[in-house]
Design an enzyme around this catalytic site. Structure first.
Site, PDB file in Angstrom:
ATOM      1  N   THR A  15      14.118  33.866  -0.502  1.00 31.17           N
ATOM      2  CA  THR A  15      14.357  32.675   0.325  1.00 31.17           C
ATOM      3  C   THR A  15      15.829  32.286   0.356  1.00 31.17           C
ATOM      4  O   THR A  15      16.438  32.146   1.423  1.00 31.17           O
ATOM      5  CB  THR A  15      13.518  31.503  -0.202  1.00 31.17           C
ATOM      6  OG1 THR A  15      12.134  31.854  -0.148  1.00 31.17           O
ATOM      7  CG2 THR A  15      13.746  30.258   0.638  1.00 31.17           C
ATOM      8  N   VAL A  16      16.438  32.112  -0.817  1.00 29.45           N
ATOM      9  CA  VAL A  16      17.843  31.692  -0.864  1.00 29.45           C
ATOM     10  C   VAL A  16      18.765  32.829  -0.441  1.00 29.45           C
ATOM     11  O   VAL A  16      19.761  32.608   0.263  1.00 29.45           O
ATOM     12  CB  VAL A  16      18.209  31.178  -2.274  1.00 29.45           C
ATOM     13  CG1 VAL A  16      19.682  30.799  -2.335  1.00 29.45           C
ATOM     14  CG2 VAL A  16      17.337  29.985  -2.649  1.00 29.45           C
ATOM     15  N   LYS A 107      19.189  28.115 -12.599  1.00 27.04           N
ATOM     16  CA  LYS A 107      19.230  27.037 -13.593  1.00 27.04           C
ATOM     17  C   LYS A 107      18.666  27.476 -14.937  1.00 27.04           C
ATOM     18  O   LYS A 107      19.137  27.039 -15.988  1.00 27.04           O
ATOM     19  CB  LYS A 107      18.476  25.815 -13.080  1.00 27.04           C
ATOM     20  CG  LYS A 107      17.016  26.061 -12.798  1.00 27.04           C
ATOM     21  CD  LYS A 107      16.329  24.847 -12.218  1.00 27.04           C
ATOM     22  CE  LYS A 107      14.915  25.185 -11.772  1.00 27.04           C
ATOM     23  NZ  LYS A 107      14.868  26.105 -10.626  1.00 27.04           N
ATOM     24  N   VAL A 134      21.558  23.147  -9.677  1.00 26.43           N
ATOM     25  CA  VAL A 134      21.041  21.784  -9.817  1.00 26.43           C
ATOM     26  C   VAL A 134      21.042  21.105  -8.452  1.00 26.43           C
ATOM     27  O   VAL A 134      22.066  21.049  -7.781  1.00 26.43           O
ATOM     28  CB  VAL A 134      21.893  20.960 -10.802  1.00 26.43           C
ATOM     29  CG1 VAL A 134      21.370  19.526 -10.874  1.00 26.43           C
ATOM     30  CG2 VAL A 134      21.890  21.593 -12.188  1.00 26.43           C
ATOM     31  N   GLY A 189       3.490  24.346   0.061  1.00 26.15           N
ATOM     32  CA  GLY A 189       4.539  25.192  -0.492  1.00 26.15           C
ATOM     33  C   GLY A 189       5.550  24.460  -1.337  1.00 26.15           C
ATOM     34  O   GLY A 189       6.551  25.043  -1.761  1.00 26.15           O
ATOM     35  N   ASP A 203      11.412  22.027 -15.324  1.00 22.12           N
ATOM     36  CA  ASP A 203      12.429  22.299 -14.308  1.00 22.12           C
ATOM     37  C   ASP A 203      13.508  21.222 -14.347  1.00 22.12           C
ATOM     38  O   ASP A 203      14.708  21.525 -14.356  1.00 22.12           O
ATOM     39  CB  ASP A 203      11.767  22.348 -12.927  1.00 22.12           C
ATOM     40  CG  ASP A 203      12.777  22.482 -11.801  1.00 22.12           C
ATOM     41  OD1 ASP A 203      13.226  23.611 -11.548  1.00 22.12           O
ATOM     42  OD2 ASP A 203      13.128  21.458 -11.180  1.00 22.12           O
ATOM     43  N   LYS A 207      17.743  21.372 -15.499  1.00 25.14           N
ATOM     44  CA  LYS A 207      18.824  20.816 -14.681  1.00 25.14           C
ATOM     45  C   LYS A 207      19.581  19.733 -15.447  1.00 25.14           C
ATOM     46  O   LYS A 207      20.813  19.654 -15.373  1.00 25.14           O
ATOM     47  CB  LYS A 207      18.242  20.250 -13.389  1.00 25.14           C
ATOM     48  CG  LYS A 207      17.623  21.298 -12.492  1.00 25.14           C
ATOM     49  CD  LYS A 207      16.857  20.665 -11.337  1.00 25.14           C
ATOM     50  CE  LYS A 207      16.181  21.701 -10.456  1.00 25.14           C
ATOM     51  NZ  LYS A 207      15.341  21.082  -9.404  1.00 25.14           N
ATOM     52  N   GLY A 304      15.157  24.422  -1.028  1.00 28.56           N
ATOM     53  CA  GLY A 304      15.002  24.965   0.315  1.00 28.56           C
ATOM     54  C   GLY A 304      16.029  26.035   0.605  1.00 28.56           C
ATOM     55  O   GLY A 304      17.088  26.104  -0.024  1.00 28.56           O
TER      56      GLY A 304
END
EC number: 1.1.1.3
Length: 430
Positions: A15-16, A107, A134, A189, A203, A207, A304
């Site tokens: 995705t990224v 992260k 982050v 999602g 998570d 961060k 995202g």
């Protein structure tokens, strides 16, 4: 260094990774003017070369062999968007050792192995940049390191996990139960099939370890962070919070105190008029207090494809400028102090407590006595009848040490009139 294009190796095309590719190939002239040289992705490491992809990409750029990137002398910057620890840690370490600057969105790796990786970066005079690790596209690492560098940062309070913020927003707005909103988040999602890292707070804790390390110039690792998730938050807690004029959020809180650095992730009631109370859905926000600048807040999408890729490419552009001006490693690790981490029992907060009790005279007095014996002062009390024999009591305390609060609750749990201590949530931001 004078070159037409600075060549990049990309680890990962998920995705990224797709977002990074789209930004670099879709906006070349603008990037070139801002950097002083073009950026060219030379090689991309993937697990499966033959996998269908919605990108116009030359298959010759793809490889499954890490050596094609870290051993290529033309590639000056390695961008890691694979995620995970292994084999990623090995790949990033070898890239740094080979004199390549590294940009990562990882992260997990930075929170646990940041000290080790920065040592390699310093030794090889390369950049290790991690803005996207982050809060996705929200600029926060660079502002802490550079824009706020003249300040002594005293505290960071943030909503730094979009999944849990979406879930708590839905519970607040619709009165939904935890299990229902989790299923909805997974369907959209926003939550993984295994949502543990999000809903248990891990998570956010990773961060926060990164942010606290930068803010307080002292290495904070994941194990230093006290962590509670949102799995015990019920629709009833959300409703009672509303009656008390509070909103429930999962917060990451880091403070520098005389007793050491305080780092904790947990649900909290915050006043409706607090700036973080209006941060809803998948948005993140980070509230930073500095001795000179005062209060500042950074807000935006915390995850995202394109927001995160935006932060990654900005780091790539910084690394490229440093190469052009022969100053790689200019943005180095800022953890030059060794500050103690404050024991959780020594932290202070107000507390919301929900009790299930037998409905008879003297019950509230016995509970108040147990609290008073441990120097816990009550600020407000709500009593709700649930049926003829039992009642629900909601208490909010004044500020008290965690240790005192836990000792009082241990006594209260033993009272014959107390059926259950249903929930305990800290109150922050008053």
């Amino acid at each position: 260094m004078s070159v037409e294009n600075i060549k990049i190796g990309l680890l990962g095309l998920g995705t990224v990774g797709r977002g990074v590719y789209r930004i670099i190939t879709g906006n070349p002239e603008n990037i070139k003017r801002k950097v002083g040289a073009g950026l060219e992705i030379k090689k991309i490491m993937v697990r499966n070369i033959d996998k269908p992809r919605d990108l116009d990409i030359n298959p010759a750029m793809l490889t499954t062999n890490i050596e094609d990137i870290i051993d290529d002398p033309e590639i000056k910057i390695v961008v890691e968007v694979m995620g995970g620890i292994e084999p990623t840690l090995d790949y990033v370490s070898r890239a740094l050792e080979n004199g390549k600057s590294v940009v990562t969105a990882n992260k997990d790796m930075i929170a646990v192995y940041g000290k080790q990786l920065f040592a390699l970066s310093d030794a090889s005079h390369t950049d290790l940049l991690f803005e996207a690790s982050v809060a996705g596209g929200i600029p926060i690492i660079r502002p802490l390191k550079q824009c706020l560098a003249a300040n002594r940062v005293t505290q960071i309070i943030g909503i730094i996990n979009g999944t849990t913020n979406y879930m708590l927003t839905k519970m607040t707005e619709e009165g939904s139960d935890f299990a229902d909103v989790l299923r909805e988040a997974q369907a959209k999602g926003y939550a993984e099939a295994d949502p543990t890292a999000d809903i248990e707070g891990y998570d956010a804790a990773r961060k926060l370890a990164i942010l606290a390390s930068i803010a307080f110039n002292s290495r904070i690792v994941l194990d230093d962070v006290y962590v509670e998730g949102i799995t015990k938050i019920t629709a009833a807690d959300i409703a009672y919070a509303g009656e008390l004029n509070y909103i429930v959020k999962l917060l990451g809180i880091a403070k520098e105190t005389a007793e050491g650095v305080e780092v904790r992730v947990h649900p909290a009631l915050i006043p409706r008029d607090h700036p973080l109370a209006s941060v809803n859905d998948v948005y993140n926000a980070i509230f930073v207090t500095g001795d000179a600048v005062g209060d500042t807040m950074f807000y935006g999408r915390g995850a995202g494809e394109m927001p995160t890729a935006s932060a990654v490419v900005a780091d790539v552009m910084d690394a490229a400028r440093n190469l052009l001006h022969n100053v790689p490693g200019f943005i180095s690790c800022t953890c030059y102090e060794e500050k103690p981490v404050k024991d959780m029992g020594a932290t202070e907060a107000k507390y919301y407590v929900r009790l299930e009790v037998t409905d008879r005279p003297g019950v509230l007095a016995s509970i108040a006595y147990a609290f008073g014996d441990k120097e816990v002062s009550l600020a407000s009390v709500l009593q709700k009848h649930t049926d003829g024999d039992n009642a629900e009591i909601v208490l909010v305390t004044h500020k008290v040490r965690e240790r005192n609060m836990q000792e009082a609750l241990n006594i209260i749990k033993q009272l014959s009139s107390v059926n259950e201590v249903a929930n305990i949530i800290r109150v922050e931001g008053d």
